[in-house]
Design an enzyme around this catalytic site. Structure first.
Site, PDB file in Angstrom:
ATOM      1  N   GLU A 110       0.844  -1.170  -0.004  1.00 38.69           N
ATOM      2  CA  GLU A 110       0.182   0.150   0.001  1.00 38.69           C
ATOM      3  C   GLU A 110       0.984   1.254   0.108  1.00 38.69           C
ATOM      4  O   GLU A 110       1.856   1.403   0.568  1.00 38.69           O
ATOM      5  CB  GLU A 110      -0.746   0.072   1.260  1.00 38.69           C
ATOM      6  CG  GLU A 110      -1.920  -1.035   1.196  1.00 38.69           C
ATOM      7  CD  GLU A 110      -2.981  -1.059   2.220  1.00 38.69           C
ATOM      8  OE1 GLU A 110      -4.080  -1.566   1.873  1.00 38.69           O
ATOM      9  OE2 GLU A 110      -2.512  -0.793   3.358  1.00 38.69           O
ATOM     10  N   CYS A 124       3.156   8.363   1.241  1.00 41.34           N
ATOM     11  CA  CYS A 124       3.671   7.634   2.003  1.00 41.34           C
ATOM     12  C   CYS A 124       3.925   6.272   1.572  1.00 41.34           C
ATOM     13  O   CYS A 124       2.974   5.485   0.856  1.00 41.34           O
ATOM     14  CB  CYS A 124       2.768   7.563   3.203  1.00 41.34           C
ATOM     15  SG  CYS A 124       3.053   6.222   4.481  1.00 41.34           S
ATOM     16  N   CYS A 131       6.484  -6.815   8.000  1.00 36.92           N
ATOM     17  CA  CYS A 131       7.451  -6.263   8.888  1.00 36.92           C
ATOM     18  C   CYS A 131       7.816  -7.394   9.772  1.00 36.92           C
ATOM     19  O   CYS A 131       7.260  -8.138  10.162  1.00 36.92           O
ATOM     20  CB  CYS A 131       6.882  -5.192   9.696  1.00 36.92           C
ATOM     21  SG  CYS A 131       8.479  -4.165  10.458  1.00 36.92           S
ATOM     22  N   CYS A 135       5.682  -4.106  16.672  1.00 37.00           N
ATOM     23  CA  CYS A 135       5.361  -3.155  17.575  1.00 37.00           C
ATOM     24  C   CYS A 135       3.984  -3.265  17.811  1.00 37.00           C
ATOM     25  O   CYS A 135       3.240  -3.612  16.914  1.00 37.00           O
ATOM     26  CB  CYS A 135       5.628  -1.636  16.775  1.00 37.00           C
ATOM     27  SG  CYS A 135       7.189  -1.407  16.378  1.00 37.00           S
ATOM     28  N   CYS A 138       0.755  -1.557  16.181  1.00 39.96           N
ATOM     29  CA  CYS A 138       0.958  -1.210  14.626  1.00 39.96           C
ATOM     30  C   CYS A 138       0.196  -2.414  13.824  1.00 39.96           C
ATOM     31  O   CYS A 138       0.692  -3.494  14.257  1.00 39.96           O
ATOM     32  CB  CYS A 138       2.435  -0.969  14.290  1.00 39.96           C
ATOM     33  SG  CYS A 138       2.674  -1.038  12.408  1.00 39.96           S
ATOM     34  N   GLY A 186       6.666  -1.694   6.826  1.00 36.22           N
ATOM     35  CA  GLY A 186       8.092  -2.200   6.959  1.00 36.22           C
ATOM     36  C   GLY A 186       9.051  -1.306   7.439  1.00 36.22           C
ATOM     37  O   GLY A 186       8.703  -0.075   7.764  1.00 36.22           O
ATOM     38  N   GLU A 187      10.103  -1.700   7.651  1.00 33.17           N
ATOM     39  CA  GLU A 187      11.226  -1.113   8.355  1.00 33.17           C
ATOM     40  C   GLU A 187      12.261  -0.822   7.222  1.00 33.17           C
ATOM     41  O   GLU A 187      13.113  -1.467   6.694  1.00 33.17           O
ATOM     42  CB  GLU A 187      11.575  -2.031   9.631  1.00 33.17           C
ATOM     43  CG  GLU A 187      13.059  -1.487  10.042  1.00 33.17           C
ATOM     44  CD  GLU A 187      12.961   0.132  10.613  1.00 33.17           C
ATOM     45  OE1 GLU A 187      12.260   0.273  11.247  1.00 33.17           O
ATOM     46  OE2 GLU A 187      13.871   0.889   9.872  1.00 33.17           O
ATOM     47  N   SER A 218      11.325   7.004   8.287  1.00 31.23           N
ATOM     48  CA  SER A 218      10.981   6.581   9.509  1.00 31.23           C
ATOM     49  C   SER A 218      11.594   5.151  10.026  1.00 31.23           C
ATOM     50  O   SER A 218      11.439   4.342   9.221  1.00 31.23           O
ATOM     51  CB  SER A 218       9.657   6.715   9.592  1.00 31.23           C
ATOM     52  OG  SER A 218       9.119   6.259  10.995  1.00 31.23           O
ATOM     53  N   SER A 240      10.792   6.531  15.526  1.00 34.93           N
ATOM     54  CA  SER A 240       9.355   6.185  16.199  1.00 34.93           C
ATOM     55  C   SER A 240       9.883   5.761  17.671  1.00 34.93           C
ATOM     56  O   SER A 240      10.119   5.029  18.111  1.00 34.93           O
ATOM     57  CB  SER A 240       8.776   4.884  15.342  1.00 34.93           C
ATOM     58  OG  SER A 240       8.609   5.092  14.056  1.00 34.93           O
ATOM     59  N   LEU A 241       9.654   6.975  18.381  1.00 31.05           N
ATOM     60  CA  LEU A 241      10.077   6.896  20.013  1.00 31.05           C
ATOM     61  C   LEU A 241       8.860   6.120  20.706  1.00 31.05           C
ATOM     62  O   LEU A 241       9.189   5.205  21.269  1.00 31.05           O
ATOM     63  CB  LEU A 241      10.513   8.251  20.371  1.00 31.05           C
ATOM     64  CG  LEU A 241      11.026   8.302  21.890  1.00 31.05           C
ATOM     65  CD1 LEU A 241      12.433   7.557  21.798  1.00 31.05           C
ATOM     66  CD2 LEU A 241      11.399   9.681  22.164  1.00 31.05           C
ATOM     67  N   HIS A 242       7.879   7.119  20.905  1.00 27.46           N
ATOM     68  CA  HIS A 242       6.694   6.348  21.465  1.00 27.46           C
ATOM     69  C   HIS A 242       6.661   6.036  22.844  1.00 27.46           C
ATOM     70  O   HIS A 242       5.700   5.978  23.700  1.00 27.46           O
ATOM     71  CB  HIS A 242       6.224   5.142  20.784  1.00 27.46           C
ATOM     72  CG  HIS A 242       6.118   5.396  19.417  1.00 27.46           C
ATOM     73  ND1 HIS A 242       5.494   6.240  18.990  1.00 27.46           N
ATOM     74  CD2 HIS A 242       6.479   4.258  18.351  1.00 27.46           C
ATOM     75  CE1 HIS A 242       5.757   6.123  17.500  1.00 27.46           C
ATOM     76  NE2 HIS A 242       6.000   4.917  17.162  1.00 27.46           N
ATOM     77  N   ASN A 317      -4.303   5.297  15.688  1.00 25.62           N
ATOM     78  CA  ASN A 317      -5.080   5.072  14.743  1.00 25.62           C
ATOM     79  C   ASN A 317      -5.535   3.721  15.026  1.00 25.62           C
ATOM     80  O   ASN A 317      -4.603   2.607  14.749  1.00 25.62           O
ATOM     81  CB  ASN A 317      -4.441   5.338  13.221  1.00 25.62           C
ATOM     82  CG  ASN A 317      -4.329   6.824  12.953  1.00 25.62           C
ATOM     83  OD1 ASN A 317      -5.119   7.374  12.878  1.00 25.62           O
ATOM     84  ND2 ASN A 317      -3.053   6.972  12.622  1.00 25.62           N
ATOM     85  N   CYS A 360      -1.581   6.382   9.645  1.00 27.45           N
ATOM     86  CA  CYS A 360      -0.169   5.702  10.253  1.00 27.45           C
ATOM     87  C   CYS A 360      -0.540   4.506  10.813  1.00 27.45           C
ATOM     88  O   CYS A 360      -1.475   4.251  11.593  1.00 27.45           O
ATOM     89  CB  CYS A 360       0.395   6.688  11.155  1.00 27.45           C
ATOM     90  SG  CYS A 360       0.940   8.186  10.393  1.00 27.45           S
TER      91      CYS A 360
HETATM   92  N1  SAH Z   1       9.023   0.900  10.255  1.00 27.38           N
HETATM   93  C1  SAH Z   1       9.008   2.422  10.323  1.00 27.38           C
HETATM   94  C2  SAH Z   1       8.189   3.129   9.247  1.00 27.38           C
HETATM   95  C3  SAH Z   1       6.711   2.657   9.150  1.00 27.38           C
HETATM   96  S1  SAH Z   1       5.894   3.190  10.461  1.00 27.38           S
HETATM   97  C4  SAH Z   1       8.822   2.824  11.786  1.00 27.38           C
HETATM   98  O1  SAH Z   1       8.433   2.100  12.529  1.00 27.38           O
HETATM   99  O2  SAH Z   1       9.186   3.951  12.081  1.00 27.38           O
HETATM  100  C5  SAH Z   1       5.474   4.809  10.309  1.00 27.38           C
HETATM  101  C6  SAH Z   1       4.950   5.517  11.751  1.00 27.38           C
HETATM  102  O3  SAH Z   1       3.575   5.201  12.006  1.00 27.38           O
HETATM  103  C7  SAH Z   1       5.629   5.109  12.902  1.00 27.38           C
HETATM  104  O4  SAH Z   1       6.146   6.123  13.832  1.00 27.38           O
HETATM  105  C8  SAH Z   1       4.811   4.141  13.523  1.00 27.38           C
HETATM  106  O5  SAH Z   1       5.305   3.928  15.083  1.00 27.38           O
HETATM  107  C9  SAH Z   1       3.560   4.696  13.419  1.00 27.38           C
HETATM  108  N2  SAH Z   1       2.501   4.127  13.879  1.00 27.38           N
HETATM  109  C10 SAH Z   1       2.250   2.542  13.567  1.00 27.38           C
HETATM  110  N3  SAH Z   1       1.086   2.153  14.022  1.00 27.38           N
HETATM  111  C11 SAH Z   1       0.467   3.284  14.471  1.00 27.38           C
HETATM  112  C12 SAH Z   1      -0.678   3.496  14.597  1.00 27.38           C
HETATM  113  N4  SAH Z   1      -1.923   2.483  14.708  1.00 27.38           N
HETATM  114  N5  SAH Z   1      -1.408   4.564  14.942  1.00 27.38           N
HETATM  115  C13 SAH Z   1      -0.669   5.748  14.768  1.00 27.38           C
HETATM  116  N6  SAH Z   1       0.774   5.568  14.319  1.00 27.38           N
HETATM  117  C14 SAH Z   1       1.068   4.470  13.921  1.00 27.38           C
HETATM  118 FE1  SF4 Z   2       7.277  -2.554  11.700  1.00 26.18          FE
HETATM  119 FE2  SF4 Z   2       7.259   0.237  11.768  1.00 26.18          FE
HETATM  120 FE3  SF4 Z   2       5.028  -1.277  12.410  1.00 26.18          FE
HETATM  121 FE4  SF4 Z   2       6.843  -1.366  14.070  1.00 26.18          FE
HETATM  122  S1  SF4 Z   2       5.859   0.503  13.656  1.00 26.18           S
HETATM  123  S2  SF4 Z   2       5.817  -3.096  13.310  1.00 26.18           S
HETATM  124  S3  SF4 Z   2       8.684  -1.216  12.564  1.00 26.18           S
HETATM  125  S4  SF4 Z   2       6.052  -0.860  10.550  1.00 26.18           S
END
Ligand code: SAH
Ligand code: SF4
Length: 385
Positions: A110, A124, A131, A135, A138, A186-187, A218, A240-242, A317, A360
């Site tokens: 996508e 995007c 992946c 996380c 995600c 993906g990463e 990212s 992606s700190l969180h 989200n 996201c």
């Molecule tokens: N794998 C990479 C890039 C893809 S994710 C990474 O993790 O950075 C892109 C962004 O969306 C990241 O910051 C991720 O943490 C965030 N993300 C993932 N799931 C989400 C969700 N359900 N709601 C909001 N942001 C989310």
């Molecule tokens: Fe993979 Fe990024 Fe989602 Fe983590 S947030 S599972 S690294 S796509």
């Protein structure tokens, strides 16, 4: 099965190389290798073709009017310029467009176009199908890795969006697609070779010409690859700190167990080109009752002291089956106010395209890793067709 046989008929014995995903250097080498262009002319000819493909967006060698007729025929004989198929195109109420793209049989990814971000609009893109990281908040993380995308497949996502936006051969500032973010599936740092080649192609001044400063990668924090990312791509970095402590980040971003927060921050400080004019974006997903307290906002400010940083609060989200909820709006605003007082301006990212699961972390395709035995069987069917 019928479709498989049709495909066999349409496919030449040896699959032709698709020129539209090669860097200039690879393109020149392919021309020479195929015997279409003699070595001394390869660079010039590759430049011409590159411009037709990446500035004009052509998919047919016949349209390359400044290339001799015989060369065009030889090119068409040896190569293709095909685009992947768009399996599904959805448009959100807010104008966000989501494309489900079949880059190869059974391999779907996508890409999401988001209007009005930055100066004009961002695409995007995905770097992997699925992946390897999990996380917990995600959606992509629930899809096992199928495979890395090639540079051509990453560039194809941009080409598909430019086709759809009808935006080829446009110079300058008023473009609808001005920014690229590697924030899809993906990463990216686990597929750095392809990501670096794709960025080289996308940023080329005589092609799509999206400057490296408008391309953001990212990562969930693959520290050993940060230096190489900066040196090879000069892209902007997003992390992606969180979470602000290891105990919580270990749960939300399990990669933290390998590279903890202190290691990550150290790696970021050394990111090539980082400065107050080129800040790192820290992404922080707002999870109700998990990481959204005022104390954590203050901890975030402390943690980023001395790092040229921007902060992006991402309202969580939701996706089917998730255990998390998005923080209340008042909680997000209170969190943002603490960051504001510390000098970080407008840190909340407005959710876009939620109604079509395009926001996201909501991306996920149905592609699954096909077992090797099944692949061999399919290949045998193709060969016998
Ligand atoms: N794998 C990479 C890039 C893809 S994710 C990474 O993790 O950075 C892109 C962004 O969306 C990241 O910051 C991720 O943490 C965030 N993300 C993932 N799931 C989400 C969700 N359900 N709601 C909001 N942001 C989310
Ligand atoms: Fe993979 Fe990024 Fe989602 Fe983590 S947030 S599972 S690294 S796509």
């Amino acid at each position: 099965m019928g479709a498989t046989l049709d495909l066999a008929r349409a496919t030449p014995a040896v699959a032709a190389v698709n020129l539209s995903g090669l860097t200039r250097g690879q393109l020149a080498a392919a021309l020479v290798e195929a015997g279409v262009v003699p070595a001394p002319k390869a660079k010039m000819r590759a430049g011409q073709i590159f411009r037709w493909v990446h500035f004009r967006g052509v998919t047919d060698f016949e349209q390359m009017t400044d290339v001799a007729k015989e060369t065009r025929a030889a090119l068409a004989e040896a190569f293709v310029l095909t685009r992947p198929e768009i399996v599904e195109r959805q448009v959100s109420r807010d104008g966000t467009r989501k494309y489900l793209i079949r880059v190869a049989p059974g391999i779907e990814v996508e890409a999401v176009y988001i209007p009005d971000v930055g100066r004009v609009g961002a695409l995007c893109v995905s770097s992997q199908v699925g992946c390897t990281l999990n996380c917990t908040f995600c959606h992509t993380g629930t899809q096992a890795l199928v495979r890395n995308l090639t540079a051509a497949e990453i560039v194809a996502q941009v080409q598909v969006a430019k086709d759809d936006l009808d935006e080829w051969a446009v110079d300058g500032e008023d473009r609808k697609l001005s920014n690229i973010v590697f924030m899809g599936m993906g990463e990216p740092l686990y597929n750095l070779d392809a990501v670096a080649d794709a960025i080289e192609i996308i940023s080329d001044n005589e092609g799509i010409a999206i400057s490296r400063r408008r391309i953001t990668v990212s990562t969930s924090g693959v520290v050993p690859q940060l230096q190489a990312l900066g040196e090879r791509t000069q892209a902007m970095l997003a992390i992606s700190l969180h979470a602000t402590n290891d105990a919580l980040r270990d749960v939300l971003v399990p990669l933290n167990k390998k590279y903890d927060i202190a290691t990550l921050i150290e790696g970021i400080r050394n990111y090539p080109g980082i400065s107050n004019a080129r800040r790192v974006t820290f992404e922080y997903v707002m999870l109700k009752g998990v990481n959204d307290s005022p104390d954590e906002a203050r901890a975030l400010v402390q943690l980023l002291k001395g790092v040229p940083a921007k902060i992006n609060l991402i309202p969580f989200n939701p996706w089917p089956g998730t255990q998390y909820e998005c923080s209340d709006w008042a909680t997000i605003e209170r969190f943002a106010a603490i960051l504001n007082r510390a000098g970080y301006s407008s840190p909340i990212r407005t959710p876009r395209g939620r109604d079509i699961l395009a926001a996201c972390g909501q991306l996920k395709s149905e592609s699954e890793k096909v077992r090797a035995s099944v692949r061999r069987r399919d290949a045998a069917v193709l060969a016998s067709g």
